[in-house]
Motif scaffolding. Structure first.
Motif, PDB file in Angstrom:
ATOM      1  N   TRP A 131     -39.329   7.579  54.385  1.00  0.00           N
ATOM      2  CA  TRP A 131     -39.515   6.108  54.520  1.00  0.00           C
ATOM      3  C   TRP A 131     -40.825   6.307  55.150  1.00  0.00           C
ATOM      4  N   GLY A 132     -41.655   5.980  54.299  1.00  0.00           N
ATOM      5  CA  GLY A 132     -42.247   4.351  53.933  1.00  0.00           C
ATOM      6  C   GLY A 132     -42.940   4.555  54.970  1.00  0.00           C
ATOM      7  N   ARG A 133     -43.755   3.796  55.602  1.00  0.00           N
ATOM      8  CA  ARG A 133     -44.769   3.181  56.737  1.00  0.00           C
ATOM      9  C   ARG A 133     -44.500   4.060  58.183  1.00  0.00           C
ATOM     10  N   PHE A 134     -43.031   3.895  58.203  1.00  0.00           N
ATOM     11  CA  PHE A 134     -42.852   3.534  59.911  1.00  0.00           C
ATOM     12  C   PHE A 134     -41.746   5.364  59.569  1.00  0.00           C
ATOM     13  N   SER A 135     -41.555   6.385  60.501  1.00  0.00           N
ATOM     14  CA  SER A 135     -40.363   7.200  60.721  1.00  0.00           C
ATOM     15  C   SER A 135     -39.387   6.461  60.816  1.00  0.00           C
ATOM     16  N   PRO A 136     -38.403   6.869  60.715  1.00  0.00           N
ATOM     17  CA  PRO A 136     -37.280   6.483  61.983  1.00  0.00           C
ATOM     18  C   PRO A 136     -36.379   7.052  62.989  1.00  0.00           C
ATOM     19  N   TYR A 137     -36.876   7.505  63.732  1.00  0.00           N
ATOM     20  CA  TYR A 137     -36.902   8.514  64.579  1.00  0.00           C
ATOM     21  C   TYR A 137     -37.249   7.526  66.162  1.00  0.00           C
ATOM     22  N   ARG A 138     -37.799   6.830  66.026  1.00  0.00           N
ATOM     23  CA  ARG A 138     -37.253   5.884  67.205  1.00  0.00           C
ATOM     24  C   ARG A 138     -36.130   4.653  67.148  1.00  0.00           C
ATOM     25  N   ASP A 139     -35.520   4.658  65.779  1.00  0.00           N
ATOM     26  CA  ASP A 139     -34.390   3.948  66.151  1.00  0.00           C
ATOM     27  C   ASP A 139     -33.244   5.219  66.284  1.00  0.00           C
ATOM     28  N   LEU A 140     -33.537   6.077  65.785  1.00  0.00           N
ATOM     29  CA  LEU A 140     -32.533   7.035  65.462  1.00  0.00           C
ATOM     30  C   LEU A 140     -32.622   7.201  67.794  1.00  0.00           C
ATOM     31  N   GLY A 141     -33.509   7.221  68.134  1.00  0.00           N
ATOM     32  CA  GLY A 141     -33.899   7.407  69.304  1.00  0.00           C
ATOM     33  C   GLY A 141     -32.909   6.538  70.162  1.00  0.00           C
ATOM     34  N   TYR A 142     -33.352   5.903  70.025  1.00  0.00           N
ATOM     35  CA  TYR A 142     -32.337   4.239  70.988  1.00  0.00           C
ATOM     36  C   TYR A 142     -30.573   4.858  70.624  1.00  0.00           C
ATOM     37  N   ALA A 143     -30.382   4.946  69.167  1.00  0.00           N
ATOM     38  CA  ALA A 143     -29.633   5.505  69.123  1.00  0.00           C
ATOM     39  C   ALA A 143     -28.396   6.400  69.798  1.00  0.00           C
ATOM     40  N   ALA A 144     -29.204   7.792  69.624  1.00  0.00           N
ATOM     41  CA  ALA A 144     -28.883   8.398  70.514  1.00  0.00           C
ATOM     42  C   ALA A 144     -28.972   8.455  72.574  1.00  0.00           C
ATOM     43  N   ALA A 145     -29.467   7.903  73.052  1.00  0.00           N
ATOM     44  CA  ALA A 145     -29.859   6.949  73.825  1.00  0.00           C
ATOM     45  C   ALA A 145     -28.300   6.494  74.653  1.00  0.00           C
ATOM     46  N   ALA A 146     -28.103   5.251  73.173  1.00  0.00           N
ATOM     47  CA  ALA A 146     -26.518   5.093  73.474  1.00  0.00           C
ATOM     48  C   ALA A 146     -25.329   5.821  73.872  1.00  0.00           C
ATOM     49  N   ALA A 147     -25.520   6.327  72.639  1.00  0.00           N
ATOM     50  CA  ALA A 147     -24.521   7.034  72.593  1.00  0.00           C
ATOM     51  C   ALA A 147     -24.194   8.627  74.143  1.00  0.00           C
ATOM     52  N   ALA A 148     -25.211   8.010  74.876  1.00  0.00           N
ATOM     53  CA  ALA A 148     -24.832   9.482  75.645  1.00  0.00           C
ATOM     54  C   ALA A 148     -23.803   9.527  76.668  1.00  0.00           C
ATOM     55  N   SER A 149     -22.978  10.616  76.694  1.00  0.00           N
ATOM     56  CA  SER A 149     -21.507  11.084  76.849  1.00  0.00           C
ATOM     57  C   SER A 149     -21.643  12.392  77.647  1.00  0.00           C
ATOM     58  N   GLU A 150     -21.135  12.901  78.307  1.00  0.00           N
ATOM     59  CA  GLU A 150     -20.698  13.810  79.240  1.00  0.00           C
ATOM     60  C   GLU A 150     -20.140  14.834  78.397  1.00  0.00           C
ATOM     61  N   ASP A 151     -19.752  14.439  76.643  1.00  0.00           N
ATOM     62  CA  ASP A 151     -18.902  14.924  75.775  1.00  0.00           C
ATOM     63  C   ASP A 151     -19.950  14.522  74.543  1.00  0.00           C
ATOM     64  N   PHE A 152     -20.305  15.920  74.366  1.00  0.00           N
ATOM     65  CA  PHE A 152     -20.986  16.084  72.809  1.00  0.00           C
ATOM     66  C   PHE A 152     -21.074  17.185  71.656  1.00  0.00           C
ATOM     67  N   ALA A 153     -21.368  16.906  70.481  1.00  0.00           N
ATOM     68  CA  ALA A 153     -20.917  18.423  69.163  1.00  0.00           C
ATOM     69  C   ALA A 153     -21.449  19.284  69.462  1.00  0.00           C
ATOM     70  N   LEU A 154     -21.877  20.869  69.285  1.00  0.00           N
ATOM     71  CA  LEU A 154     -22.896  21.339  68.859  1.00  0.00           C
ATOM     72  C   LEU A 154     -22.912  21.649  67.624  1.00  0.00           C
ATOM     73  N   GLY A 155     -23.913  22.007  66.989  1.00  0.00           N
ATOM     74  CA  GLY A 155     -23.724  22.414  65.820  1.00  0.00           C
ATOM     75  C   GLY A 155     -24.763  21.680  64.912  1.00  0.00           C
ATOM     76  N   SER A 156     -24.632  21.345  63.610  1.00  0.00           N
ATOM     77  CA  SER A 156     -25.756  20.370  62.494  1.00  0.00           C
ATOM     78  C   SER A 156     -25.394  19.212  63.139  1.00  0.00           C
ATOM     79  N   VAL A 157     -26.230  18.893  64.141  1.00  0.00           N
ATOM     80  CA  VAL A 157     -25.536  17.447  64.746  1.00  0.00           C
ATOM     81  C   VAL A 157     -26.983  17.373  65.755  1.00  0.00           C
ATOM     82  N   GLY A 158     -27.550  15.925  65.809  1.00  0.00           N
ATOM     83  CA  GLY A 158     -28.652  15.658  66.015  1.00  0.00           C
ATOM     84  C   GLY A 158     -30.063  16.364  65.796  1.00  0.00           C
ATOM     85  N   ALA A 159     -30.469  16.412  67.016  1.00  0.00           N
ATOM     86  CA  ALA A 159     -31.771  17.544  67.118  1.00  0.00           C
ATOM     87  C   ALA A 159     -31.836  18.577  65.943  1.00  0.00           C
TER      88      ALA A 159
END
Length: 333
Positions: free
Chosen positions: A118-146
């Motif tokens: 990924w180069g100099r900086f990892s993508p995980y900070r941006d992924l963390g922001y996107a995960a927080a913005a997507a938070a809801s009471e319903d979410f998927a299981l399995g091969s998703v997120g972490a």
């Protein structure tokens, strides 16, 4: 109830992941700060703000937890979740400053076939922001997120969740990113070690084998014995009970028992196995018998969440990728 950690009122979950990267982030957010603590059993943990959660330390409440792939690089994900919370005005107030408190942990998914250049900086900070913005009471299981890049000794790992209620009406939920060195199934069969705790057919309803053989009890390790650095199961447990920070610590310790009920072997020298625990403080609980009952049910719920993570997982689209449980046994859902 949805059989998810979000059955605890005031809890939301969001995922963000990258198929090319074969990794991702899961954010667990609280509508109001929750009393939190931690229990670490793995010998090689990767944790953000873990010491903060010990009862001897000052800050008692957190705004969320972060589970991430990426090994130590994934610790950046907490900054992304923290950034999103700061935009909402959430956090621990110190004078004119407001600091969101977001402990988290990481799994090792660096060798699963995804592109980690990924180069100099990892993508995980941006992924963390996107995960927080997507938070809801319903979410998927399995091969998703972490759980996107997670694996186990024999079948694809993943992200699982489960919930339960005590006879007294207290709700407890768990979420697990399952990347274990050991196996979540008995041998290579369809049976999950968590089977005695299964509710309905939430992970296939296969039960246990009629008789255990030496082959069933043979220890399986991911890759080879030298590959023990590649493993971790991360769990967050949340309840709506009224608990002190010390009591939440005890809840985390009791809940950790669920790992041993679900994974064989577990808590290896370079595993990062950890339980984050939190209480939203809605329903009173007896501090002795009541907390013991809550902890026992939490452990069962953790075992179920771990099994669901593997049951719901799907194979990564790379040559040589680990097969999923469903590739071999199909699905009952």
């Amino acid at each position: 109830m949805k059989n998810l950690i979000t059955d605890v009122a005031g809890v939301r979950v969001g995922h963000a992941d990258d198929a090319k990267l074969a990794s991702g982030v899961t954010a667990i957010l609280f509508d109001q700060p929750a009393v939190a603590s931690i229990d670490v059993r793995g010998g090689g943990p990767g944790i953000r703000d873990g010491v903060l959660l010990e009862p001897v330390n000052t800050v008692e409440q957190v705004d969320g937890f972060t589970l991430s792939g990426g090994s130590a690089f994934g610790l950046d994900a907490g900054g992304g979740v923290q950034g999103w919370l700061a935009e909402q005005g959430r956090g621990f107030a110190i004078g004119s400053a407001t600091i969101p408190i977001v402990p988290g942990g990481v799994i090792f998914d660096m060798l699963n076939g995804g592109d980690k250049a990924w180069g100099r900086f990892s993508p995980y900070r941006d992924l963390g922001y996107a995960a927080a913005a997507a938070a809801s009471e319903d979410f998927a299981l399995g091969s998703v997120g972490a759980g996107l890049g997670a694996t186990t000794a024999n079948y694809k790992g993943g992200l699982g969740s489960a919930s339960a209620m005590t006879p007294g009406g207290i709700t407890v939920g768990a979420i697990a990113a399952v990347n274990a060195i050991g196996s979540v199934t008995v041998g290579d069969g369809p049976w999950f070690w968590s089977a005695p705790y299964e509710q309905g057919d939430e992970f296939g309803g296969c039960g246990l084998p009629a008789k255990f053989t030496p082959e069933h009890l043979k220890i399986q390790l991911k890759g080879a014995a030298a590959a023990t650095a590649e493993n971790t199961t991360l769990v967050a447990v949340v309840t709506d009970a009224v608990l002190t920070k010390t009591q939440v610590k005890r809840l985390a310790m009791l809940a950790q028992t669920g790992f041993a009920r679900a994974i064989y072997p577990v808590h290896a020298p370079l595993d990062g196995d950890v339980v984050f625990a939190a209480a939203t403080g809605k329903i009173a609980v007896d501090p002795l018998a009541g907390l013991t009952e809550l902890g026992a049910i939490a452990a069962n719920t953790v075992a179920r969440a771990i099994a669901r993570g593997v049951y719901e997982a799907t194979r990564l689209p790379f040559d040589g990728a680990q097969p999923a449980w469903r590739d071999k046994f199909g699905s009952t859902s």
